[in-house]
Write a protein that holds these residues in place. Structure first.
Motif, PDB file in Angstrom:
ATOM      1  N   ARG A  89      22.449  15.343 -52.394  1.00  0.00           N
ATOM      2  CA  ARG A  89      23.344  14.198 -52.593  1.00  0.00           C
ATOM      3  C   ARG A  89      24.692  14.647 -53.121  1.00  0.00           C
ATOM      4  N   PHE A  90      24.680  15.685 -53.947  1.00  0.00           N
ATOM      5  CA  PHE A  90      25.931  16.255 -54.448  1.00  0.00           C
ATOM      6  C   PHE A  90      26.808  16.694 -53.290  1.00  0.00           C
ATOM      7  N   ASP A 112      28.106  13.753 -51.346  1.00  0.00           N
ATOM      8  CA  ASP A 112      29.139  13.031 -52.088  1.00  0.00           C
ATOM      9  C   ASP A 112      30.519  13.618 -51.894  1.00  0.00           C
ATOM     10  N   PHE A 113      30.576  14.936 -51.871  1.00  0.00           N
ATOM     11  CA  PHE A 113      31.883  15.563 -51.920  1.00  0.00           C
ATOM     12  C   PHE A 113      32.401  16.071 -50.588  1.00  0.00           C
ATOM     13  N   GLU A 137      18.819  15.871 -55.346  1.00  0.00           N
ATOM     14  CA  GLU A 137      20.088  15.644 -56.047  1.00  0.00           C
ATOM     15  C   GLU A 137      21.157  16.607 -55.550  1.00  0.00           C
TER      16      GLU A 137
END
Lengths: 229, 398, 277
Positions: free
Chosen positions: A93-94, A97-98, A90
């Motif tokens: 993925r964070f 994502d950004f 996670e």
């Protein structure tokens, strides 16, 4: 180039930093050296905009700091800054994502290299493993600059070797690295430039190669002179 | 996109639940009613409001029913309307509404309806100064504002000292006589009160003289009640004002008095304004120098008129019976301006009639019925709808 | 915009367990209380176990949700109070949770390549969504509970109730769910303004630490004074008010807007320029 000019930082009525100036170039590994509490971490936080400047300027490639620049400059603090309930996957993925500059392929390679489990939770990691993941979060970003705060503190010997390996790889070729550390000993052969802090100011800053060839001194020699140990 | 499903769900829930409730959920809660015109012109019934409650299973809802429909007052609970509601009684008077329309700036902060006077040339407002209210300073200071209708100029006299500041003053009536402003005060001192007229110079605001009405009363009784008979509109000019008088707690020796601002004399009337042969309940309206009164009984309403200047009486010049109206009972009557409003009941249903004051001619008659599509039976409606009050609300026509 | 939405999603995701637990407790508590009350009322109607004075209002011939709600109010109100407490605490915790411990997530948030104000906006958006979604959940739960009544009480002993009457029978719900949308907007709008002001106070504390607590409290007092100024200027007992009702309404609206914009502007500035880890 990271250009720090005449910066001052006041904290609780005390001037922690008082007129600090130095530069860190791309393609070089610059090391900030100083005793505990000298303000090394504070300098990195100031460059990253994590705390406000009392005075002076900081320029990154000639620009003042703004959110866009975080794509170009990555920071690895002295501890992992992800929520303990998060899984490693996670967290990855964070970042993906950004950050447009996030390199997923490299992230996967480093996960394998450091032997990290995707499903592990941040809170359950041992200190050494957490430090490795922390570094991964910095390395896997295609940034021009990488700032590291005490990357070796509390790491066991073998992990340190693995990390040092990453520094020498082509990962670092074109990046500007600015780090702070106590463990200068093992890093010495990697360091291109040293900046010595004392009393809230830059006492001395030099290129290690020149210091060795011209004056025949190692970084530790210079340190002994400046800090008088 | 798929992994955002939870957040999307939350957003949909937040908007959907509340949206559905306010768009659909709140519909059909309470039945709608309307006053249906049975006879006459609906426009005449425009000011009629039948006010009461609608009984639900476990609670009652207050509502008003007019010729335009029903308005449940439990709904009006939001800030804008709650603020606007404050002081509606003051705003009911058509003359006040007219003043607000004509002189909005002058009317700011003025809300004592007894303190207004208006004629063709001027508007005068009198108020007791409140600036000393929370201090130990003398309470009674008068503030006079005078607006010249033609030029729009306002002259204000603040803090006019009254001669007995330790008493509590109350403004009952204001009149203008040439260059003087006369104010009728009720003055409270310990447990008694007295009426006095003070005259002020309208140019300087200085007190000229004071007339204590009690000195002019015929009887020397110590316990008496002297009350102003209010004029139809408190702000119109009228040189004569009238009082009811009675003695003691049992209200004996009833009389009427008249006071002339011009002469300063209080005189006892040989007979009361409503005459000696009045019976039962009656309501009245003093309109300048015409005193209209209506006697109300369940089976008929009788209208009479007394001219205060000429002393001519037109007794029972018009009578309207319940039978003529086709109702079981006439329950109430109000005289306002040139109309008489009657509250009626027919077979458990409330209604209203509007008569012309001049001759008692029926101009409007209507009863509360369900608005279309309600689904209640008539029996249910009679059980649930309790409209016990007749209220007249005038709106200024533009 | 994209990163703002992602941040909103992140805030919602972090809170999802608490949200689901609150909704679950509410549903469970209200449903069980209702079923228990219905069964008791049914058995009393059938004359099985008469208990004098067991209800706030006597059992009607036909059981309605309105009546059942009136008699089980407390069990409906307790979960509502729980939700209010948890959400009120989270107004603070939504920020402070990012600073706790060594794993201070605030580092990550402040270093994101997105305008810092998006962090502020995402948190306030998420909080408002939490409040509205819980209110909506309660509203959606009512028809579900109505269904439960249909299942438990046979048709001949049952009467329908309108949702407004059901809500009006509950002392807490009648305040939280006004009859007119305009009032809902004023109430929850005012709540949002208060949250914005509290956020700014929190950011003052986070930027100036000890002195920041003082700044924060002063700021909140200032906001309170601004909004209460009509009452202070005109007094509650004074009958002389120089503004007409519509003008007072507009004035109040303007003052709230002022506090809202000042709070949001200041909050965004603090997080961009003054915040410190």
């Amino acid at each position: 180039m990271i250009e720090v000019t005449g910066i001052r930082k006041r904290y609780r009525g005390r001037d922690v930093l008082n007129d600090v100036s130095f530069t860190a170039e791309k393609g070089e590994l610059t090391c900030l050296i100083g005793v505990n509490g000298a303000g090394k971490s504070t300098i990195l936080k100031l460059i990253m905009g994590l705390t406000p400047l009392t005075g002076g300027t900081i320029r990154i490639d000639g620009q003042a700091l703004e959110p866009k620049l975080y794509e170009k400059i990555a920071f690895v603090p002295d501890h992992l800054t992800m929520p303990s309930g998060m899984r490693l996957s996670e967290a990855l993925r964070f970042m993906a994502d950004f950050y447009e500059s996030w390199n997923e392929k490299r992230a996967d390679e480093l996960m394998r290299f450091f032997q990290l489990e995707h499903s592990a939770r941040i809170g359950s990691l041992s200190k050494g493993i957490a430090a490795k993941f922390n570094l991964l979060l910095g390395f896997a970003q295609d940034s021009d600059y990488l700032l590291l705060d005490e990357p070796f503190s509390g790491i066991d010997l073998f992990s340190r070797e693995a990390i040092t390996e990453v520094f020498t790889s082509d990962l670092m070729e074109h990046r500007g690295v600015l780090l702070t550390t106590h463990e200068i000993g093992e890093m010495e052969h990697l360091v291109d430039k040293a900046v010595l802090l004392k009393g809230g100011k830059v006492s001395l800053s030099f290129h290690c190669e020149e210091m060795r060839s011209e004056k025949g001194k190692s970084v530790i020699d210079v340190m002994r002179e400046v800090y008088g140990a | 996109m798929r992994r955002y499903w939870f957040s999307i769900l939350i957003v949909l829930l937040a908007a959907g639940g509340i949206g559905t409730y306010y768009l659909i959920g709140i519909r059909g809660h309470l039945p709608e009613y309307i006053i249906e015109t049975v006879q006459g012109d609906t426009k005449e019934g425009a000011a009629v409001v039948l006010s009461g409650s609608h009984y639900g299973a476990m609670r009652s809802e207050p509502l008003d029913v007019t010729t335009e429909g029903s308005n449940y007052l439990g709904r009006n609970l939001h800030l804008r309307e709650r603020l606007a509601d404050a002081g509606t009684w003051f705003y009911q008077d058509l003359n006040i509404q007219q003043l607000l329309k004509d002189h909005k700036a002058f009317m700011r902060g003025k809300n004592n309806s007894g303190g207004f006077y208006r004629d063709a040339e001027m508007v005068i407002y009198a108020e007791l100064s409140t600036s000393t209210r929370h201090t130990n300073a003398p309470y009674a200071k008068l503030e006079l504002s005078m607006l010249d209708e033609e030029t729009g100029k306002v002259a204000t006299f603040k803090s006019i000292a009254l001669d007995e500041p330790e008493q509590i003053y109350n403004i009952m009536n204001v009149q203008r006589l040439d260059n003087e402003v006369h104010i009728l005060f009720r003055k409270y001192e310990s447990h008694t009160s007295n009426l006095a007229v003070y005259a002020f110079d309208s140019g300087t605001g200085k007190q000229l003289r004071r007339i204590d009405l009690k000195n002019q009363l015929k009887s020397k009784a110590t316990e008496y009640n002297l009350n102003l008979i209010a004029n139809e509109s408190v702000s119109k000019p009228s040189d004569l004002i009238y009082f009811t008088y009675s003695e003691g707690s049992e209200a004996l020796n009833r009389k009427n008095y008249a006071y002339s601002y011009r002469t300063g004399k209080l005189s006892e009337l040989s007979e009361t304004l409503w005459g000696p042969d009045i019976g039962g309940f009656f309501t009245y309206s003093l309109q300048q120098d015409q005193f209209y009164y209506a006697e109300i009984a369940p089976d008929e309403v009788v209208l009479s008129l007394y001219h205060t200047k000429t002393k001519a009486r037109k007794r029972a010049y018009a009578t309207v019976t319940a039978k003529q109206l086709g109702v079981d009972e006439i329950q109430s009557a109000q005289i306002q301006k040139d109309r008489v409003y009657l509250g009626l009941e027919k077979a458990g249903v409330k209604g209203a009639a509007v008569l012309r004051l001049e001759d008692g001619k029926l101009l409007f008659e209507g009863f509360a019925v369900q608005a279309s599509g309600n689904g209640q039976t008539d029996e249910e409606m009679k059980r649930r709808l309790h409209l016990n009050n007749l209220v007249i609300e005038h709106k200024l026509k533009d | 915009m994209n990163r703002y939405l992602k941040l909103v999603h992140m805030e919602i995701y972090r809170f999802r367990i608490v949200l689901l637990v609150l909704m679950g407790i509410t549903a469970l508590c209200q449903m069980s209380a209702l079923i228990w009350m219905l069964k008791k009322a049914l058995s009393d109607l059938r004359g099985e176990h008469p208990e004098a004075g067991a209800y706030f209002s006597p059992i009607p011939l036909r059981i309605s949700f309105e009546w059942a709600m009136f008699n089980t109010q407390m069990w409906f109100i307790i979960p509502v109070l729980l939700c209010i407490s948890v959400l009120s605490l989270y107004v603070f915790f939504i920020w402070y949770r990012d600073w706790i411990g060594r794993n201070a997530f605030i580092y990550r948030l402040l270093m994101l390549p997105t305008a810092r104000r998006n962090i502020y906006l995402a948190k306030i958006t998420a909080l408002l969504l939490f409040v509205l979604s819980i209110v909506s959940f309660q509203l959606a739960l009512l028809p579900v509970l109505e269904l439960v009544i249909r299942l438990v009480v046979p048709a001949e002993l049952r009467a329908d109730s309108h949702i407004i009457d059901i809500i009006s029978s509950n002392q807490a719900l009648v305040e939280l769910i006004p009859r007119q949308f305009e009032q809902f907007f004023y109430m929850y709008g005012a709540g949002a303004v208060i949250v914005a002001a509290v956020f700014t106070a929190i950011l003052l504390e986070r930027s100036y630490r000890r002195l920041g607590i003082l700044y924060g409290l002063l700021y909140l007092s200032g906001c309170g004074l601004v909004v209460a100024s009509p009452i202070l200027l005109f007094g509650t007992n004074e009958s002389v008010i120089y503004l007409y009702p519509t003008e007072i309404y507009l004035m109040l609206l303007l003052l709230f807007l002022l506090v809202a914009s000042a709070s949001v502007w200041l909050g965004m500035r603090l997080i961009a320029k003054k915040i410190t880890v």
